[in-house]
Motif scaffolding. Structure first.
Motif, PDB file in Angstrom:
ATOM      1  N   UNK A 125       0.494  -6.097   2.199  1.00  8.72           N
ATOM      2  CA  UNK A 125      -0.810  -5.721   2.712  1.00  8.72           C
ATOM      3  C   UNK A 125      -1.757  -5.562   1.527  1.00  8.72           C
ATOM      4  N   UNK A 126      -2.963  -5.118   1.800  1.00 16.35           N
ATOM      5  CA  UNK A 126      -3.932  -4.924   0.714  1.00 16.35           C
ATOM      6  C   UNK A 126      -3.566  -3.725  -0.158  1.00 16.35           C
ATOM      7  N   UNK A 127      -2.723  -2.834   0.362  1.00 19.30           N
ATOM      8  CA  UNK A 127      -2.389  -1.617  -0.383  1.00 19.30           C
ATOM      9  C   UNK A 127      -0.986  -1.612  -0.981  1.00 19.30           C
ATOM     10  N   UNK A 128      -0.036  -2.325  -0.371  1.00 21.09           N
ATOM     11  CA  UNK A 128       1.324  -2.276  -0.909  1.00 21.09           C
ATOM     12  C   UNK A 128       2.163  -3.454  -0.457  1.00 21.09           C
ATOM     13  N   UNK A 129       3.335  -3.528  -1.055  1.00 22.85           N
ATOM     14  CA  UNK A 129       4.383  -4.459  -0.645  1.00 22.85           C
ATOM     15  C   UNK A 129       5.555  -3.634  -0.115  1.00 22.85           C
TER      16      UNK A 129
END
Length: 276
Positions: free
Chosen positions: A76-80
């Protein structure tokens, strides 16, 4: 990996090796591992969760490393988020938060590792909603399977090292208590007399070592043996007349598996490991 004093070092450096962590004073008891601890997923799952701490083999797990197979990967835009499996226990999630620095080069960003590849992750063990996961601060793909073999050996060595320290500490505490609760007329430092009855010293001692009263009775009687070949199961049964033979056999199996006793010339003779 291990320093000259025999302590596990494990701090991660830029080259992928291990650096010695700066220790406290020599006589200070180590309860928190300040360096990176190589672990299997099974060990992470079995670690005791006390408040916000995870305890395994008597030490707090602060930073850990795992090597596992990626079963699924999402970004996602914030994490894997990776679901990984190292074949030792339940599947666990590894989370890597994205660095959204606009000045970061594309080549410096962490790529998304695909399914059916092995990864090596370093991070902190966390629990959210009853589910444990690793919040990783570094992750890379395993290109040489020797790295997996090396990690398994490190996990085994670290577990044996710390579990031995815990076992010796319990034995020391148990012997200290025995010296303070000797039978009337017994000289300090001598082993208490063991018979088929239940005494207060054996009961409390059992709690200190994580043993049942029956297991402690059997262990204490084995400790009294001065024979080179140890004590026989027949002698144990004769001395512990209040205990069924099956209970004694089960206690022997448990004590042997936990390293408290060992067999000598055959499966009928036993000695205590702390009498060596």
């Amino acid at each position: 990996m291990w320093n000259n004093a025999g302590d596990y070092d494990g701090g991660f450096d830029q080259g992928g090796g291990y650096l010695s962590s700066q220790s406290d004073t020599q006589d200070k008891k180590k309860t928190r591992v300040q360096h990176i601890m190589p672990c299997t997923l099974a060990r992470l799952m079995k670690a005791e969760h006390v408040e916000d701490k995870f305890i395994s083999d008597g030490v707090e797990l602060n930073q850990v490393s795992v090597v596992a197979l990626v079963l699924s990967a999402q970004e996602t835009t914030t994490n894997q988020v990776y679901r990984v499996d190292d074949m030792t226990g339940p599947i666990m999630e590894v989370r890597v938060f994205a660095d959204n620095d606009p000045d970061m080069l594309e080549s410096d960003k962490v790529p998304l590792f695909r399914e059916n590849t092995y990864i090596h992750a370093w991070g902190h063990l966390r629990s959210f909603g009853g589910n444990r996961n690793i919040t990783a601060f570094r992750i890379c793909q395993v290109d040489d399977m020797e790295e997996l073999t090396h990690h398994i050996l490190e996990c085994t060595y670290a577990h044996l090292y710390h579990s031995k320290e815990l076992h010796l500490m319990r034995l020391k505490n148990a012997h200290h208590f025995q010296n303070r609760t000797t039978n009337p007329g017994q000289q300090p430092g001598m082993r208490p007399r063991v018979d088929g009855g239940m005494n207060a010293a054996a009961t409390v001692d059992a709690g200190d070592m994580g043993l049942t009263p029956v297991q402690m009775q059997v262990l204490n009687l084995i400790r009294t043996s001065v024979e080179d070949h140890g004590i026989t199961t027949t002698t144990l049964s004769n001395q512990l007349k209040g205990l069924p033979r099956k209970a004694i056999t089960e206690a022997l199996d448990f004590l042997s598996s936990e390293g408290h006793i060992y067999s000598t010339i055959d499966d009928e003779h036993f000695k205590a490991t702390d009498s060596i």
